[in-house]
Structure formats: C-alpha cells, structure tokens
Write a protein that holds these residues in place. Structure first.
Motif, PDB file in Angstrom:
ATOM      1  N   LEU A  32       0.953  -1.275   0.024  1.00 42.79           N
ATOM      2  CA  LEU A  32      -0.064  -0.227  -0.041  1.00 42.79           C
ATOM      3  C   LEU A  32       0.871   1.123   0.097  1.00 42.79           C
ATOM      4  N   ILE A  33       1.935   1.113   0.896  1.00 44.07           N
ATOM      5  CA  ILE A  33       2.804   2.452   1.072  1.00 44.07           C
ATOM      6  C   ILE A  33       3.500   2.709  -0.372  1.00 44.07           C
ATOM      7  N   ARG A  34       4.088   1.628  -0.833  1.00 44.22           N
ATOM      8  CA  ARG A  34       4.559   1.572  -2.022  1.00 44.22           C
ATOM      9  C   ARG A  34       3.977   2.183  -3.464  1.00 44.22           C
ATOM     10  N   HIS A  35       2.802   1.998  -3.337  1.00 38.86           N
ATOM     11  CA  HIS A  35       1.716   2.639  -4.285  1.00 38.86           C
ATOM     12  C   HIS A  35       0.880   3.818  -4.080  1.00 38.86           C
ATOM     13  N   ALA A 172     -10.540 -10.381   2.354  1.00 36.17           N
ATOM     14  CA  ALA A 172      -9.615  -9.444   1.384  1.00 36.17           C
ATOM     15  C   ALA A 172      -9.959  -7.873   1.278  1.00 36.17           C
ATOM     16  N   ALA A 173     -11.401  -7.751   1.969  1.00 37.91           N
ATOM     17  CA  ALA A 173     -12.195  -6.408   1.850  1.00 37.91           C
ATOM     18  C   ALA A 173     -11.167  -5.173   2.296  1.00 37.91           C
ATOM     19  N   PRO A 174     -10.797  -5.076   3.301  1.00 37.01           N
ATOM     20  CA  PRO A 174      -9.716  -3.940   3.937  1.00 37.01           C
ATOM     21  C   PRO A 174      -8.624  -3.548   2.901  1.00 37.01           C
ATOM     22  N   PHE A 175      -7.981  -4.591   2.559  1.00 38.40           N
ATOM     23  CA  PHE A 175      -6.789  -4.206   1.575  1.00 38.40           C
ATOM     24  C   PHE A 175      -7.447  -3.623  -0.045  1.00 38.40           C
ATOM     25  N   THR A 176      -8.465  -4.343  -0.438  1.00 35.39           N
ATOM     26  CA  THR A 176      -8.914  -3.996  -1.523  1.00 35.39           C
ATOM     27  C   THR A 176      -9.740  -2.623  -1.648  1.00 35.39           C
ATOM     28  N   LEU A 177     -10.624  -2.414  -0.423  1.00 35.43           N
ATOM     29  CA  LEU A 177     -11.206  -0.888  -0.670  1.00 35.43           C
ATOM     30  C   LEU A 177     -10.083   0.006  -0.592  1.00 35.43           C
ATOM     31  N   ILE A 178      -9.207  -0.140   0.361  1.00 34.28           N
ATOM     32  CA  ILE A 178      -7.976   1.022   0.266  1.00 34.28           C
ATOM     33  C   ILE A 178      -7.168   0.919  -0.976  1.00 34.28           C
ATOM     34  N   ALA A 185      -6.253   5.837   1.880  1.00 33.58           N
ATOM     35  CA  ALA A 185      -4.775   5.816   2.043  1.00 33.58           C
ATOM     36  C   ALA A 185      -4.007   7.065   2.168  1.00 33.58           C
ATOM     37  N   ARG A 186      -4.796   8.203   2.383  1.00 33.46           N
ATOM     38  CA  ARG A 186      -4.208   9.426   2.523  1.00 33.46           C
ATOM     39  C   ARG A 186      -3.272   9.536   4.020  1.00 33.46           C
ATOM     40  N   VAL A 187      -3.506   8.796   4.812  1.00 32.87           N
ATOM     41  CA  VAL A 187      -3.129   8.624   6.194  1.00 32.87           C
ATOM     42  C   VAL A 187      -1.641   8.096   6.010  1.00 32.87           C
ATOM     43  N   LEU A 188      -1.440   7.554   5.004  1.00 34.60           N
ATOM     44  CA  LEU A 188      -0.138   6.640   4.651  1.00 34.60           C
ATOM     45  C   LEU A 188       0.934   7.583   4.370  1.00 34.60           C
ATOM     46  N   PRO A 189       2.136   7.419   4.980  1.00 33.43           N
ATOM     47  CA  PRO A 189       3.101   8.225   4.499  1.00 33.43           C
ATOM     48  C   PRO A 189       3.608   7.936   2.974  1.00 33.43           C
TER      49      PRO A 189
END
Length: 412
Positions: A32-35, A172-178, A185-189
């Motif tokens: 998630l962070i990478r993309h 799989a829902a949390p990862f797929t939705l984000i 995902a805006r909270v991710l650095p």
C-alpha cells in the motif's frame, strides 16, 4: 443461510486482526505504501490480492469438501495437521523473510533490482501474497466465523462454496477497498528511502512465524522432524544467498549460470527430507497446557461414561497450531482463578488434541456445529444439555460456566 454468509464475511474482516495473519499483513501494508501515489498500480494489486485470496480459498474448500465426501471428518485448518504442509509453510515464510532482508530479489528487472519504489512482486506477487495470507490464516478462528464454517460444512457443496467465498471476500475487503479508494490511504506516508529500513524490519514478523511453525512441527512430528526442517532451512538460506549472488553478477554482465545451477542443486536437496516427513511419527504428548498434565484423556466413550455422574466436565478442543487456543489457554484456562474454580466445583478437565489428525475430534466439532478450533464445551453435573463457550475466553466466562454446571448437580 443469509445469516451464515453475513457471519462469514464479518469473521473474515475480523480475521485480519488475528496474530497468525500479522506477518503477511505487513507485506500488504508495504505494498500500500509503495503505491501511495500510483492509484492505477494500487487498484491492480488490490484486484490481484483479492483474486489470490478467493482462488486459494476455493482450492482449500475443494480439497476439504472432497475429503469430507470421502468419509474424512476434517474442518477449517485441516491442512495444518500435515507435517509436510507445515514444513512447506516454514520454507515459504523463511524465503519471504530473506527476500525482505534483500538477500535476493523477486520480480524485479536487473536495472531496478535495488530500487525501493519499484514494482516489487508485481501483480503475481500480490496474488501470491493473498494466497499465502489465506493459508496462514487457517490456524486462527475469528468470532462469528466458527458457526458460519460449521454451518457451511453441513450444507450441499454449492451452499458451502458461497459461504466460504463470503469469508474470503471479508478477509480481502480492507486491502482491496483501500487500493480502490485512495482517499482511505491518505493517512499513509509517501514512499521514500525509509521504506528500505521498513522492509528489513518487516522481515522479523516473518521470522517469528517461522519460529512458531517450527515449534508446531516439533509438537506434531517430534525431534526427527525438527532436525529435518532445520537442515532444510539452512539449505534454503544458502540457496537464496547463491541466487542473490547470481542476480548481482548478471547485473554486472558477468557469468552466473554456475551459480544458478548450484542453487538448483541445493533446492533439490530439500525434497528428500520433506518427503520423509510423511513417515515421521512423533511421541504422544499433550499440547503444552499448564493444566493439561492433570487432564483426563478425551474420547467420546470417556465423555459418555463420565457425564451426568454428579461432576461438571470441561472439554478443551485444541491444537498446537491453533493460536487462538494457545492464547485462551494462557489467559484463561491456566490461570489460578480458573484452576481454583475447577477444584472448587470438582470439575473433570479433558483435552481433545487435534494437533495431528484425529477423526473423533473432527466428528465432535461437526456434532457441535463448528467447522474448526477452538471449541470449549461444559457438560453440567446433572447430565443436561452441554454448554458451548465463546471462542475468545476470559477467566470470568469459564468460572461462571463451571459454577452453573456444578449448581445443576445440586438441584437434582
């Protein structure tokens, strides 16, 4: 059926919070962070992860239903009763840790082998991460999940598949939705050089999973299996190191085929000890509970002979590979308060161990409408209807159930 589908989906969501899935969730977080700034890549990897989870779930359920159709009483997590499966998981998790440490690279072009922000693993990597996540999730059983799985295993195959797919979609829902909604995902650095340090740090949860699985294998198949898997881990690590050197030589335009050949030889050396695990037998032992030493041996016949004789009976259906079972054991069943309650109520404590395949345990789980571990059953002293305790225990829950079971005997 609709209730079971909803329970399966909710159980799949909660499964993401269980400790057995944490090492693989760390890989998902890194992706998630990478993309972070590449929505198209994130969506593609989200779909690949979802596909990996669903396809692997269908494969597991297919094997599970075929085994049950053939007369075998097996349930959720059945594959972890096989020493060979445990050993393969150990090697996969070790390889993942070595990859995170940078010993070798997967899915990278030569020119980008060291690039932090590269498409590490790509879509295939995301799908394989989903597959690994659902496999390592089987030692855990989340709230709402056990009843849904138990219901699914009593239904026709088509209904069972729908319920298990709902479980996979929830997982799989949390990862797929984000991945599909960047606003989440805006909270991710933002990506940066710090990711290399994070990547190295995330290797340690994978190594923790390796250690846990080695412990499970030893409990399941004994010291001979322990020696075999430690040797396999050494061979795999050396092969990974050789493969990493071959990659570096290729980047510098040097010959590398000899290293690739040597790597293949060391990987082939893993095959004989893994095959021999099928024939390795472990000495009989309990699952490591602090109170298991005082437990009465469980069997359906023993339960029938003991229940209704004026004493409560507490049966602990457990296994070494069931993390939820181990946590409940240490936080509730092994506490002094629960031990005192057992002594005060004259409770007979029984352990039904499913570390290795036990058809009687699997049949008992089906009889209670549960598709997997853990399961805790209290039989009242007067021989009345048994009480099934929640999957997540507290000392208070156990003590209250034991006191009620003992009180029923006084009333009669």
């Amino acid at each position: 059926m609709l209730t079971a589908i909803a329970a399966a989906f909710l159980g799949g969501l909660i499964l993401n919070l269980m400790p057995c899935v944490f090492p693989v969730i760390s890989l998902k977080a890194l992706s998630l962070i990478r993309h972070h700034d590449k929505p198209a890549h994130a969506r593609a990897e989200g779909l690949a992860f979802l596909l990996g989870v669903v396809v692997t779930m269908l494969a597991l359920v297919g094997v599970l239903l075929l085994a049950r159709a053939g007369g075998a009483s097996v349930g959720w997590g059945f594959q972890l009763q096989s020493p060979m499966v445990i050993a393969l998981l150990i090697l996969v998790m070790l390889a993942s840790a070595l990859n995170l440490f940078g010993l070798f690279e997967i899915g990278l072009s030569l020119q980008r082998a060291g690039e932090v922000g590269g498409n590490r693993g790509g879509l295939v990597g995301s799908a394989l991460t989903g597959a690994l996540a659902i496999v390592v999730a089987t030692p855990c059983s989340a709230p709402f999940m056990a009843s849904a799985v138990g219901y699914a295993l009593t239904q026709p195959p088509a209904v069972s598949l729908v319920i298990f797919i709902a479980l996979a979609l929830g997982f799989a829902a949390p990862f797929t939705l984000i991945a599909f909604f960047p606003v989440l995902a805006r909270v991710l650095p933002a990506p940066g050089a710090w990711m290399m340090t994070l990547k190295h740090g995330l290797a340690f949860p994978m190594l923790g999973a390796v250690g846990w699985l080695i412990w499970v294998l030893e409990r399941q198949a004994g010291s001979a299996a322990l020696a075999a898997i430690l040797g396999c881990c050494l061979l795999l690590s050396f092969a990974a190191w050789l493969y990493g050197m071959a990659q570096k030589r290729r980047m510098m335009g040097r010959r590398h085929w000899a290293l690739h050949l040597t790597t293949a030889v060391f990987l082939l050396l893993l095959v004989p000890p893994l095959i021999n695990l099928k024939s390795v037998a472990a000495p009989e032992k309990n699952v490591g509970s602090a109170v298991a030493a005082a437990a009465v041996a469980w069997s359906p016949q023993n339960v029938d002979a003991i229940k209704g004789q004026g004493k409560p009976v507490l049966v602990n259906f457990t296994a070494s590979w069931c993390i939820t079972c181990q946590v409940n054991d240490r936080t509730s069943l092994s506490t002094q308060a629960v031990k005192a309650a057992m002594a005060r109520t004259d409770t007979i404590y029984m352990v039904a161990d499913s570390t290795k395949y036990n058809p009687d345990v699997e049949q008992a789980l089906s009889d209670f409408g549960r598709g997997g571990l853990p399961l805790y059953v209290v039989y009242p002293a007067n021989g009345g209807k048994p009480l099934v305790l929640p999957q997540v225990l507290t000392p208070g829950i156990v003590i209250s159930a034991l006191e009620q079971a003992a009180e029923s005997g006084k009333k009669t």
